[in-house]
Design a protein around this motif. Structure first.
Motif, short mmCIF file in Angstrom:
data_model
loop_
_atom_site.label_atom_id
_atom_site.label_comp_id
_atom_site.label_asym_id
_atom_site.label_seq_id
_atom_site.Cartn_x
_atom_site.Cartn_y
_atom_site.Cartn_z
N ILE A 1 5.25 7.04 -12.04
CA ILE A 1 4.52 6.68 -13.26
C ILE A 1 3.81 7.91 -13.83
CG2 ILE A 1 2.60 5.30 -14.16
CD1 ILE A 1 3.34 3.14 -12.15
N GLY A 2 3.24 8.70 -12.93
CA GLY A 2 2.47 9.87 -13.35
C GLY A 2 3.30 10.92 -14.06
N PHE A 3 4.38 11.37 -13.41
CA PHE A 3 5.17 12.45 -14.00
C PHE A 3 5.89 12.02 -15.26
CE2 PHE A 3 4.16 15.81 -11.28
CZ PHE A 3 4.20 15.42 -9.96
N LYS B 1 6.52 0.59 -14.25
CA LYS B 1 5.33 -0.24 -14.45
C LYS B 1 5.63 -1.69 -14.07
CE LYS B 1 2.73 2.50 -17.72
NZ LYS B 1 2.28 2.75 -19.10
N ARG C 1 2.68 2.20 -3.25
CA ARG C 1 1.88 2.76 -4.36
C ARG C 1 1.93 4.28 -4.40
NH1 ARG C 1 -1.45 -1.83 -5.93
NH2 ARG C 1 -1.39 -3.09 -4.06
N ILE C 2 2.17 4.88 -3.25
CA ILE C 2 2.15 6.35 -3.21
C ILE C 2 3.30 6.95 -4.01
CG2 ILE C 2 2.19 8.36 -1.70
CD1 ILE C 2 0.77 6.62 0.42
N PRO D 1 -1.59 7.85 -16.37
CA PRO D 1 -1.64 9.20 -16.94
C PRO D 1 -2.29 9.24 -18.32
CG PRO D 1 0.63 8.41 -16.75
CD PRO D 1 -0.23 7.45 -16.02
N LEU E 1 5.45 -1.89 -10.36
CA LEU E 1 4.07 -1.92 -9.89
C LEU E 1 3.46 -3.30 -10.08
CD1 LEU E 1 1.58 -0.42 -8.79
CD2 LEU E 1 1.00 0.19 -11.15
N LEU F 1 0.62 16.47 -9.28
CA LEU F 1 0.44 15.73 -10.53
C LEU F 1 -1.00 15.85 -11.03
CD1 LEU F 1 1.46 13.58 -12.61
CD2 LEU F 1 0.70 11.84 -10.98
N PRO G 1 -2.04 3.51 -8.48
CA PRO G 1 -1.57 4.72 -9.14
C PRO G 1 -2.36 5.02 -10.40
CG PRO G 1 0.27 3.24 -8.67
CD PRO G 1 -0.97 2.48 -8.40
N ILE G 2 -2.53 6.30 -10.68
CA ILE G 2 -3.32 6.65 -11.85
C ILE G 2 -2.53 6.33 -13.12
CG2 ILE G 2 -4.55 8.47 -10.66
CD1 ILE G 2 -2.80 10.45 -12.33
N ALA H 1 3.19 15.52 -3.82
CA ALA H 1 3.54 15.21 -5.22
C ALA H 1 2.31 14.73 -5.98
CB ALA H 1 4.63 14.15 -5.24
N ASN H 2 1.50 13.88 -5.38
CA ASN H 2 0.30 13.38 -6.06
C ASN H 2 -0.69 14.49 -6.35
OD1 ASN H 2 1.38 10.84 -5.96
ND2 ASN H 2 0.10 10.11 -4.28
N ASN I 1 2.96 6.37 -7.74
CA ASN I 1 2.01 7.24 -8.42
C ASN I 1 2.75 8.43 -9.03
OD1 ASN I 1 -0.86 7.72 -9.00
ND2 ASN I 1 -0.61 9.55 -7.77
N SER I 2 3.69 9.00 -8.27
CA SER I 2 4.49 10.12 -8.77
C SER I 2 5.36 9.70 -9.94
CB SER I 2 5.45 10.62 -7.69
OG SER I 2 4.82 11.50 -6.82
N GLN J 1 0.83 -1.21 0.00
CA GLN J 1 0.00 0.00 0.00
C GLN J 1 0.86 1.25 0.00
OE1 GLN J 1 -3.14 0.53 -0.59
NE2 GLN J 1 -4.14 0.66 1.39
N GLU J 2 1.85 1.25 0.89
CA GLU J 2 2.72 2.42 1.01
C GLU J 2 3.52 2.68 -0.26
OE1 GLU J 2 1.01 3.39 4.16
OE2 GLU J 2 2.71 4.62 3.51
N GLN K 1 9.78 4.74 -17.24
CA GLN K 1 8.36 4.36 -17.17
C GLN K 1 8.18 2.85 -17.21
OE1 GLN K 1 5.70 5.12 -20.48
NE2 GLN K 1 4.45 6.35 -19.12
#
Lengths: 316, 119
Positions: A108-110, A138, A101-102, B108, A141, B16, B105-106, B12-13, A105-106, A98-99, A134
């Motif tokens: 993968i997202g950015f 992935k 994933r936080i 993107p 994850l 984003l 996680p999302i 950060a989230n 998120n950054s 769980q931890e 990336q």
């Protein structure tokens, strides 16, 4: 009484949820009639469960099977505690998951939005390197999700839900989800089967297994089509995923479902966690189904996932 | 211009999510805790609320319940952002009163279209 053998203990791992329930109730002192009544089935069904348990654990008398079960429970309890930690390993790993994933998120997202040109133009080399970041994240994850799932499955704490749903809709959802990936390799992906096929099971877990099989089919094919075929048979349903890919050597088939086993291909970097099929098979076990494989090197493979049609828990 | 309230405690989230949505032309409102989220939601009445479930203090589910229980709270659109760690997470989100859920996680690539589906 002698100690349980390794193969007997391993056989215990392969028991389905129902089979474990039967054995556990017997160990607590219930006779077959009581077990049958508890689980809402007939005494004959309990006898069938016992023969299935014996075929997996070993041809032992009830006392022998009970001893194997108890021995396993004790060692599990001891082995399951993380040293210096008050939690069980599966709870600990799920929390860590769980931890993790936080920050993921950054990452993968950015990298994602940079690659989508949302943060200004990037050079070819920057694109190349960001793509590597990336892909790595992935993969991380995917590994994280698989490890959490497997730990829960092994600890017997995985929850599954039960509802009626249409298998054809799952097949179509998965096909559409993998459409882009298939197309990028020049592969077709299609679904065949009846207009509707209703079943009672855990739709997310069924979807997870089918997705895993389709992902593999695409990964190991360079041409042709991936076909998802749904059919009803007797007391169950088949969801078969066939490809016209590289096929599997006979010598590899027996190791296919082992954790971390991966087919190595020249010129193809290692992808994935190597846990996909292991997890798929364990989920199939929990759902009281099975996964079979048939393959021909150079021609392709078919992975067939069977699910029982009848509800596998006591109906309300 | 549509307004979206993002309730998320991780810096950060939040950045984003805000970046992606602002880039698409939405006006962004922010809250970094469940309590603050409830206040802003009821005061500003945004077109969409993205509610992270893991929040300090009251969690996203409790914040959703409070919004629904308050006057005017029933019409707001609330989408849960959750990691689906346990089976039942989806049902819990819907039961608490969320209109839908998105996975963390999302992704993107699909986040914008997923969000727009709720507007």
């Amino acid at each position: 009484m002698r100690n349980a053998t390794l193969s007997e203990l391993q056989g215990l791992n392969r028991l389905s949820v129902r089979e474990r329930e039967v054995l556990s109730l017997a160990v607590s002192g219930h006779i077959d009639k009581e077990i049958a009544s508890r689980l809402g089935v007939s005494a004959n069904t309990i006898r069938t469960y016992w023969s299935r348990i014996r075929s997996k654990v070993g041809d032992l008398p009830r006392t022998g099977l009970a001893a194997v079960y108890i021995e396993r429970s004790v060692t599990e309890r001891i082995g399951n505690m993380v040293p210096g930690c008050e939690w069980d390993a599966d709870v600990f790993i799920a929390s860590v998951g769980q931890e993790l994933r936080i920050p993921l998120n950054s990452i993968i997202g950015f990298t994602g939005i940079m690659l989508m040109d949302m943060v200004g133009p990037i050079s070819e080399e920057q694109r190349k390197q960001l793509t590597m970041v990336q892909q790595s994240s992935k993969a991380l994850l995917a590994l994280l999700n698989d490890v959490v799932d497997i730990t829960r499955l092994e600890a017997g704490t995985i929850e599954t839900s039960q509802a009626r749903f249409d298998i054809m809709s799952i097949a179509k959802e998965v096909a559409s989800h993998f459409q882009a990936a298939a197309q990028s390799k020049g592969l077709g992906i299609s679904v065949s089967g009846p207009g509707r096929l209703m079943i009672v099971s855990d739709r997310w877990r069924v979807r997870q297994v089918v997705s895993n099989l389709v992902n593999n089919a695409i990964k190991f094919s360079d041409k042709g089509n991936v076909e998802i075929d749904v059919s009803a048979e007797d007391d169950g349903a088949w969801i078969s995923v066939s490809d016209t890919g590289i096929g599997i050597e006979a010598s590899d088939i027996s190791r296919l479902f082992q954790p971390f086993f991966q087919i190595h291909r020249e010129g193809h970097p290692k992808e994935g966690s190597g846990l996909g099929l292991y997890l798929a098979r364990r989920i199939a076990d929990v759902l009281e189904g099975k996964i079979l494989v048939q393959s021909c090197v150079g021609k392709g493979s078919t992975f067939a996932f069977w699910l029982p049609a009848k509800p596998w828990r006591v109906p309300e | 211009m549509k307004r979206i309230l993002v309730i998320e405690d991780n810096g950060a989230n939040l950045y984003l999510t805000e970046f992606i949505l602002a880039h698409a032309g939405f006006e962004i409102l922010k809250a970094t805790s469940g309590e603050q989220g409830v206040e802003v939601a009821l005061a500003e009445r945004p077109d969409l609320i993205l509610m992270d479930i893991q929040l300090p203090g009251i969690d996203g589910l409790e914040a959703t319940r409070r919004i629904r229980g308050a006057e005017g709270g029933k019409d707001l659109v609330i989408v849960a952002i959750t990691s689906f760690a346990m089976t039942g997470d989806r049902e819990a989100a819907l039961k608490a009163g969320c209109n839908g859920y998105l996975e963390k996680p999302i992704n993107p690539e699909t986040f914008l279209s997923d969000v727009k589906a709720y507007l």
